[in-house]
Design a protein around this motif. Structure first.
Motif, short mmCIF file in Angstrom:
data_model
loop_
_atom_site.label_atom_id
_atom_site.label_comp_id
_atom_site.label_asym_id
_atom_site.label_seq_id
_atom_site.Cartn_x
_atom_site.Cartn_y
_atom_site.Cartn_z
N CYS A 62 2.51 -0.01 -2.98
CA CYS A 62 1.25 0.03 -3.74
C CYS A 62 1.43 -0.43 -5.18
N GLY A 119 0.79 -1.23 0.00
CA GLY A 119 0.00 0.00 0.00
C GLY A 119 0.82 1.28 0.00
N HIS A 140 -6.83 -0.06 3.05
CA HIS A 140 -6.90 1.40 3.26
C HIS A 140 -7.69 1.96 2.07
N ARG A 186 -3.52 5.14 -4.66
CA ARG A 186 -2.13 5.57 -4.47
C ARG A 186 -1.97 7.06 -4.59
N ARG A 232 -4.31 -1.05 -0.53
CA ARG A 232 -5.18 0.12 -0.72
C ARG A 232 -6.37 -0.24 -1.58
#
Ligand SMILES: Cc1cc2nc3c(=O)[nH]c(=O)nc-3n(C[C@H](O)[C@H](O)[C@H](O)COP(=O)(O)O)c2cc1C
Length: 332
Positions: A122, A109, A179, A183, A151
């Motif tokens: 990420c 991430g 999350h 990015r 992410r």
């Protein structure tokens, strides 16, 4: 989900959490000193700052400090960043052998340019087969559970957290943190919790999904769980200078009265303890440099804090830092 419905947190590949509140890994923030303070306030799982597989393999002294922890911090996850399945697996095996974390987490991430330019962090979201290969290699190299932190996607045009989650679980991941930002957002804008719900819905219920992004207080922690069905929440920035976020969220989750926000006196006392822990771990010089960053977070939002911040970042000794904070307290 509230305390009326659950009395323990999820189990991540057999690692049972006492509650669903997890401290997010934050490079430069969540070192041992800070983790201990969050644990005391009730965080059920701690995660180290991310470590590079190669740096760890090559015995970089700083890296070894990053992964050091005390038994009181268990259960703890060590987070690895890297891109090659072979070196990631070798680093994970070395971690298990030398440090023995309860969980090994893989960073998928991190948006920082220096990480994504190496196709790490990420960037792995753009190569799902490689991401799965990394998990497969690590899972067969260690006996502890392997988790992934990722992410929403690389960009709004490439939102693939569900696909990535399914692939890494198929490859052996025992849990996943999502999350809800792409990015390019780094940490700005609002986290999209819908993607966390979609990942939760797509995975078997035996695999815990940890929601992350914008938990600021007990209300948002419970709302993230109820809106997405996620099994646990990971708290990052809201914990900076505020380890009490865990005790407050914990009370809310248990259905108990939520304690009031910490007073300025409590904050100054906690900052002092934080400094003492840092000195014990890293020596006075490094402790002062690092505390210049942490100390302003403890007093953020109080009247006159901006002025004190300017003094704190110039402090050259532990005594000066403590005196500046205590002057602020007595003038407030
Ligand atoms: C200063 C800082 C350092 C971070 N370092 C890491 C890291 O080492 N590994 C990682 O997976 N995420 C890292 N993150 C991301 C956080 O773990 C978390 O996903 C993000 O802050 C969103 O959660 P929040 O809204 O609760 O802060 C970092 C975030 C910040 C602000």
């Amino acid at each position: 989900m509230t305390g009326a419905m659950a009395t323990v947190g999820p189990s991540i590949g057999g690692v049972r959490l006492n509650n669903p509140l997890i401290l997010a890994p934050m490079a430069g923030v969540t070192d041992q000193a800070f983790r201990v303070l969050c644990k005391e306030q009730g965080a059920a799982l701690l995660v180290t700052e991310m470590i590079s597989d190669r740096a760890f393999l090559y015995e970089n002294a700083h890296t070894s400090t990053i992964v050091a922890f005390t038994p009181a911090e268990r259960p703890i996850a060590a987070q690895l960043a890297g891109v090659e399945p072979e070196t990631m697996a070798a680093a994970a095996a070395k971690l298990e052998r030398e440090v023995a974390p309860d969980i090994i987490d893989i960073n998928m991430g991190c948006p920082a340019p220096k990480i994504v330019k190496n196709h790490e962090g990420c960037s792995l979201m753009r190569d799902v087969p490689l991401a799965a290969a990394i998990v497969r290699a690590i899972a067969s190299a260690v006996s502890v559970p392997v988790t992934v932190k990722t992410r929403k996607g690389w960009s709004e045009d490439q939102v693939n957290a569900v696909e990535l989650a399914q692939a890494v679980v198929e490859a052996g991941a025992a849990g996943i943190t999502v999350h809800g930002r792409v990015r390019g957002q780094y940490y700005s804008g609002v986290a999209d919790w819908n993607i966390i719900r979609k990942v939760r819905e797509a995975l078997p219920s035996s695999v815990p999904v940890i929601g992350n992004g914008d938990v600021r207080d007990p209300e948002s922690a419970l709302r993230l769980m109820s809106e997405t069905g996620c099994d646990a929440v990971m708290i990052g920035r809201a914990a900076m200078g505020n380890p009490w976020i865990f005790s407050r969220c914990l009370a809310a989750w248990r259905g108990e009265p939520v304690p009031p926000e910490a007073t300025l006196a409590e904050r100054v006392a906690m900052a002092g303890r934080h400094l003492d822990l840092l000195i014990a771990l890293k020596g006075e010089r490094t402790a002062v440099l690092e505390m210049r960053r942490h100390a302003p977070w403890y007093i953020h939002g109080f009247r006159g804090a901006a002025h004190v911040r300017a003094l704190l970042v110039l402090a050259t000794s532990p005594a000066e830092l403590k005196a500046t904070l205590s002057d602020f307290l007595h003038r407030s």
